[in-house]
Design an enzyme around this catalytic site. Structure first.
Site, mmCIF file in Angstrom:
data_model
loop_
_atom_site.group_PDB
_atom_site.id
_atom_site.type_symbol
_atom_site.label_atom_id
_atom_site.label_comp_id
_atom_site.label_asym_id
_atom_site.label_seq_id
_atom_site.Cartn_x
_atom_site.Cartn_y
_atom_site.Cartn_z
ATOM 1 N N GLU A 121 -4.783 7.879 -3.040
ATOM 2 C CA GLU A 121 -5.218 6.592 -2.499
ATOM 3 C C GLU A 121 -5.439 5.575 -3.631
ATOM 4 O OE1 GLU A 121 -4.911 6.267 0.598
ATOM 5 O OE2 GLU A 121 -5.914 4.374 1.032
ATOM 6 N N HIS B 231 0.826 -1.205 0.000
ATOM 7 C CA HIS B 231 0.000 0.000 0.000
ATOM 8 C C HIS B 231 0.872 1.272 0.000
ATOM 9 C CE1 HIS B 231 -3.682 2.326 1.132
ATOM 10 N NE2 HIS B 231 -2.782 3.118 1.693
ATOM 11 N N GLU B 232 1.782 1.338 0.960
ATOM 12 C CA GLU B 232 2.610 2.548 1.068
ATOM 13 C C GLU B 232 3.552 2.686 -0.132
ATOM 14 O OE1 GLU B 232 1.709 4.716 3.160
ATOM 15 O OE2 GLU B 232 0.446 3.405 4.386
ATOM 16 N N HIS C 187 1.721 4.416 -2.824
ATOM 17 C CA HIS C 187 1.751 5.871 -2.616
ATOM 18 C C HIS C 187 3.106 6.441 -3.040
ATOM 19 C CE1 HIS C 187 -2.003 6.725 -0.551
ATOM 20 N NE2 HIS C 187 -1.789 5.864 0.418
#
Ligand code: ZN
Length: 502
Positions: free
Chosen positions: A296, A266-267, A270
């Site tokens: 997001e 997820h990170e 980003h």
């Protein structure tokens, strides 16, 4: 000369961005390295820097440079990148100018106290002690909306900070469609009575070995470790000081390796967005992200469409099995895939699955919109919360700690933030659908661990544009149509119908 004027403006915003980067570096250090006793001095340092950033920004138009450029923009004398720069700098300037310093100070002091009270209230599971602080925050946020101005709903003015161009009505329509799909679909999944035993993937995973595996995945995603770092913090986050220094953190659970893997992917999603912004434009809106929802979408597409897909694990699962024979050696890929995609209504948003996650967001959006529009009493919030959890997820909330008090957002004054999580899911599905059309062998590549083609596609279609487009403009540019919730609901329907045999 307009070009010279734009250059002058860029020099000013670049200086402000350097100051903001220094602030971010302190923020990163606060969460990753700062010793406990450092917090008092640290908050004085950051508060001084924040004031300096604000003052510098307010001086940007002292000689009327920005106002002149804004006039040119309004007269249609600016195009392309110049127009985007002036439009976006003006947007931020206009908002910040409307908020008097005394108001900003009061809000900062209130939220700083409220945050501490919230931490204690959550620990003790007692909404009552937090209630007066939330009332004060809501009052101040309403005032903020009045100061900034809005169309239909004061909520618009708050949402606009996080998702520029989106309003309460449109958000309500889109999330309403998602809810109308998700609530009955969840019911069907429950009735299917498929049993999935998630305990089979628990074990004893040494953190050093987890780190190595996470770095392996991040590198496969083309996260550039020469332009970034991976560290540990209580709450995983991504922060950037420059497109060539983007840092992510994760948190490790010895028992559950999927926790760090999910948060790393997820990170890193980003971070790929931040690393993909054109660094030659650092300090201007051309090197900034568009909105939290778009940001997001970049994390979710990697975390969900890729990181929870069968194709992804066709490549990575044998690797996981060889690094962690216990418990994975004798667990088939198919079963592993079903376990990591198990749908189960739960109380805590951040622990929820891909489908029910959105219901957590929708109920928060409905509540905060009503809060700001003044349609409910704050003292009634726990009851309203618990009822919605029952209606949408079908479960009972045993206490405030696992209910209304679980999220940090409201205590920090972040009202209007929640919808961006689900908007991110919606954008991600629409972008991914387009990527599949334009990269016909995408699944095949992913199943061979070749993730670079997707990153290149995202970079070229989304990252390199910085803030040249609005969120809705970007969606149209990339996919040829407006944001359409059907892409996401279809994705969910296909994926979970197949897992649950519906
Ligand atoms: Zn995120």
């Amino acid at each position: 000369m307009t070009l010279v004027d734009i250059e002058k403006l860029n020099i000013r915003t670049k200086e402000i961005s350097h100051l903001a980067s220094a602030l971010s570096l302190l923020e990163w250090d606060t969460q990753v390295y700062m010793p406990e006793k450092g917090s008092g001095g640290r908050s004085e340092t950051t508060s001084l820097l924040r004031t300096l950033v604000h003052q510098r920004f307010m001086e940007i138009d002292a000689d009327g440079l920005l106002s002149e450029l804004k006039k040119k923009l309004d007269n249609g004398d600016l195009g392309g990148k110049e127009a985007a720069i002036v439009r976006e700098v003006w947007r931020d300037f206009e908002r910040e100018r409307k908020l008097p310093e005394a108001f900003v100070k009061e809000l900062a002091q209130t939220t700083s106290r409220a945050h501490k009270v919230w931490e204690k209230a959550r620990k003790e599971s007692d909404f009552g002690t937090f209630q007066p602080y939330l009332e004060k925050i809501v009052e101040l946020k309403r005032k903020e909306a009045d100061l900034v101005g809005y169309g239909d709903s004061p909520y618009d003015a708050l949402l606009d900070v996080f998702e520029p161009g989106m309003d309460a009505k449109e958000t309500g329509r889109i999330l309403g469609e998602l809810k109308d799909f998700a609530v009955p679909f969840l019911e069907k999944i429950k009735q299917a009575e498929v049993s999935i035993d998630e305990k089979k993937i628990l074990g004893d995973f040494p953190i050093e070995k987890q780190k190595e595996f996470n770095e392996f995945i991040a590198q496969k995603m083309s996260f550039d470790l020469e332009a970034g770092r991976m560290d540990v913090s209580t709450h995983p986050f991504t922060i950037n000081f420059h497109p060539q220094d983007v840092r992510i953190t994760t948190r490790y659970s010895i028992e559950d390796i999927m926790y760090s893997i999910g948060s790393t992917i997820h990170e890193a999603g980003h971070a790929l967005y931040e690393q993909g912004l054109p660094h030659e434009h650092f300090g201007t809106p051309l090197a900034e992200y568009i909105s939290l929802g778009i940001h997001e979408s970049q994390s979710r597409v990697w975390e969900n469409q890729i990181g929870k897909s069968k194709e992804f694990w066709q490549y990575f699962y044998p690797e996981l099995q060889s690094r962690f024979p216990n418990p994975f050696k004798d667990l088939e890929l198919d079963e592993f895939y079903r376990i990591i995609n198990k749908v189960e209504p739960s109380l805590i948003r951040v622990e929820s699955d891909e489908l029910t996650y959105n219901l957590h967001i929708i109920l928060r959006f409905e509540i905060e919109k009503q809060m700001i529009e003044g349609d409910l009493k704050i003292s009634d919030l726990p009851d309203i919360w618990n009822q919605k959890v029952k209606d949408y997820l079908g479960i009972d909330v045993p206490n405030d700690r696992e209910g209304i008090l679980q999220d940090v957002h409201w205590s920090g004054g972040s009202i209007g933030y929640f919808p961006t999580y689900s908007l991110g899911n919606l954008y991600s599905a629409q972008f991914y659908n387009q990527a599949q059309k334009e990269l016909p062998d995408l699944s095949g590549e992913v199943s061979k661990g070749e993730l670079a083609p997707l990153r290149e596609w995202l970079r070229e279609k989304i990252h390199i544009h910085g803030k040249q487009f609005t969120a809705s403009g970007l969606v149209k540019e990339v996919t040829g149509e407006e944001l359409n919730p059907n892409y996401y609901t279809q994705y969910l329907q296909e994926k979970f119908s197949s897992i649950y045999g519906l």
